[in-house]
Write an enzyme that holds these catalytic residues in place. Structure first.
Site, PDB file in Angstrom:
ATOM      1  CD  GLU A 234       6.007  -0.154   6.079  1.00 10.06           C
ATOM      2  OE1 GLU A 234       7.311  -0.510   6.308  1.00 10.06           O
ATOM      3  OE2 GLU A 234       6.652   1.045   5.552  1.00 10.06           O
ATOM      4  CB  CYS A 268       9.453  -1.191   3.778  1.00  9.40           C
ATOM      5  SG  CYS A 268       7.912  -0.616   2.766  1.00  9.40           S
TER       6      CYS A 268
END
Length: 491
Positions: A234, A268
């Protein structure tokens, strides 16, 4: 003698913790302990693992203030944000513990007409030892998306937290050991900088779950490739919000400001780009600027957010602002003067060229660019043009339109008329593609990410025509094959 390193407060620069630098030998020893613990844990069964993980969840809930205080000390974020992070962690751990058997337990699946004599079963087995390499921006919630699901699936975990937040990782392992006695080695934390993470990726673990930058992910992937170790990565995002002419502009502005400024923009899946239909662009910008004027960062309890945890990120934010302005963008609020280390005050830019770093690279700071587009079709095209594909949001007066637009976006997760709505839904998977990485955490996909599917057949009776034997009549086999061919040719 083990080398140690000191973690300092991003607010004051004062030491907040002293931690060991674990080398390759210590990392390998931790993995070996984990492998022995994994075998015992896998043999416990679904009900036992569920009970123990829920006991750990309750222990974490009771220690919320302890975790929140340490998160604040290491990251600088306000305590209310740290408490919310602990709550999100509890929600996802609870779901993983309660749903692991339903998702991964053995079940019967259709065998099909060719194999009516077989009982077909699908099961999942634990992979073994999972390495989790975590980030510093959400040092508890983000890695626990992998840790909790990996444990629920029957694995052991060796966790390497960011060198900026090692104390949270150590406290996490300590809390597990106290809440789940008799399983020494099942969850361990190793601390250090990049070489410690590299040693963990090389240690023979059965899978690596990494959260961090695309550049570091490529290095981890290269190490994993040496042993064909599976990797879940990720790697951040450049998330866009699309605003239709029919949208409620007050709700859209409120969501954009929170999504862009919360946690100092260090999220994020935070909001970094906004594409608003031209007819509402000015009205949306006016509402956004009105709201950011009320925000201020700082160490006080009333501050909207804290400092940039990683000092080097200040240079990235400054470069994005200056290059955008030099290329023709306008600052509606803030600018280079917004950088007052270790804080960055809110920045709102408009008319930012699409090839500007502020539109292409992850800023990871409290900066949002709001550009006008002709319509939602152009907004979708611009949102999809970047290399990142993690999250997105759509604001519109029509739910049908919102769902249709969501289906055309490349992002792994989309919220309609909210931002980051998916983050608090434990049954939904989270992850992206492109520069945002690959694989999924959370939900059923997150559980399957840490398990290997096992296909099983059990013969129920001798079939009239056995395609897996030399003993039967060849003519009958040929006739059966021809009948099957004709059936599928016409269907």
């Amino acid at each position: 003698m083990t080398t140690r390193f000191t973690v300092r407060s991003p607010v004051t620069g004062e030491p907040v913790g002293d931690h060991p630098v674990h080398g390759p030998e210590e990392v390998r020893a931790a993995v070996e302990r984990a492998r022995a613990a994994a075998r015992h844990w896998a043999a416990c069964g679904w009900a036992d693992r569920r009970a123990r993980l829920l006991a750990w969840k309750r222990a974490l809930a009771r220690r919320t203030e302890e975790f929140a205080s340490l998160i604040c000390a290491e990251t600088g974020k306000p305590v209310r944000d740290a408490r919310a992070e602990v709550l999100l962690t509890l929600v996802h751990l609870d779901w993983a513990a309660r749903n692991a058997r339903r998702v991964l337990g053995r079940r019967r699946v259709p065998a099909g007409p060719l194999s009516v004599h077989q009982r077909a079963l699908l099961a999942y087995r634990p992979l073994g030892v999972i390495a989790v390499i975590g980030p510093w921006n959400y040092p508890l919630y983000t890695p626990m998306g992998s840790i909790g699901h990996a444990l629920a699936a029957g694995n052991a975990v060796v966790f390497k937290p960011s060198e900026l937040t090692p104390g949270v990782g150590e406290l996490l392992a300590e809390s597990f050991g106290e809440a789940v006695p008799g399983h020494a080695g099942l969850l361990q934390t190793v601390t250090g900088r990049g070489p410690t993470g590299e040693a963990l990726a090389r240690s023979g673990v059965d899978k690596v779950a990494f959260t961090g930058s695309p550049g570091t992910a490529r290095k981890v992937a290269a190490v994993c490739a040496e042993r064909l170790t599976p990797l879940l990565a990720e790697c951040g995002g450049k998330d866009a919000v699309l605003v239709d002419a029919s949208a409620d502009l007050d709700e859209a502005a409120e969501a954009v400001v929170w999504g862009a400024m919360a946690n100092a923009g260090q999220t994020c899946a935070g909001v970094e780009r906004v594409y608003a239909v031209a007819s509402v662009h000015a009205g949306l910008c006016e509402r956004i600027v009105h709201r950011v004027r009320a925000l201020h960062p700082g160490p006080d309890p009333d501050a909207a957010y804290g400092p940039l945890t990683l000092p080097g990120q200040l240079a990235t934010v400054e470069r994005h602002i200056k290059e955008a302005l030099a290329a023709g963008a306008r600052a509606l609020h803030g600018g280079p003067e917004s950088l007052r280390p270790p804080y960055v005050h809110p920045v709102v830019l408009v008319d930012v060229p699409e090839d500007s770093p502020a539109m292409r690279e992850e800023t990871f700071g409290p900066l949002v660019a709001v550009n006008a587009v002709r319509d939602l079709a152009e907004a979708v095209a611009r949102a999809n043009a970047g290399g990142y594909a993690l999250g997105a949001a759509v604001f519109t007066g029509s739910r049908r339109t919102g769902l249709a637009v969501a289906g055309r976006l490349n992002s792994g997760a989309v919220s309609v008329n909210s931002v980051l709505g998916f983050a608090a839904v434990p049954s939904l998977p989270f992850g992206g593609s492109g520069e945002s990485g690959y694989g999924r955490t959370h939900g059923a996909e997150g559980l399957r990410a840490f398990a290997a599917p096992l296909a099983v057949t059990v013969r129920r009776f001798r079939p009239p025509v056995d395609l897996t034997s030399f003993a039967g009549s060849r003519r009958r086999v040929e006739r059966a094959v021809e009948l099957g061919r004709r059936f599928h040719a016409r269907r």
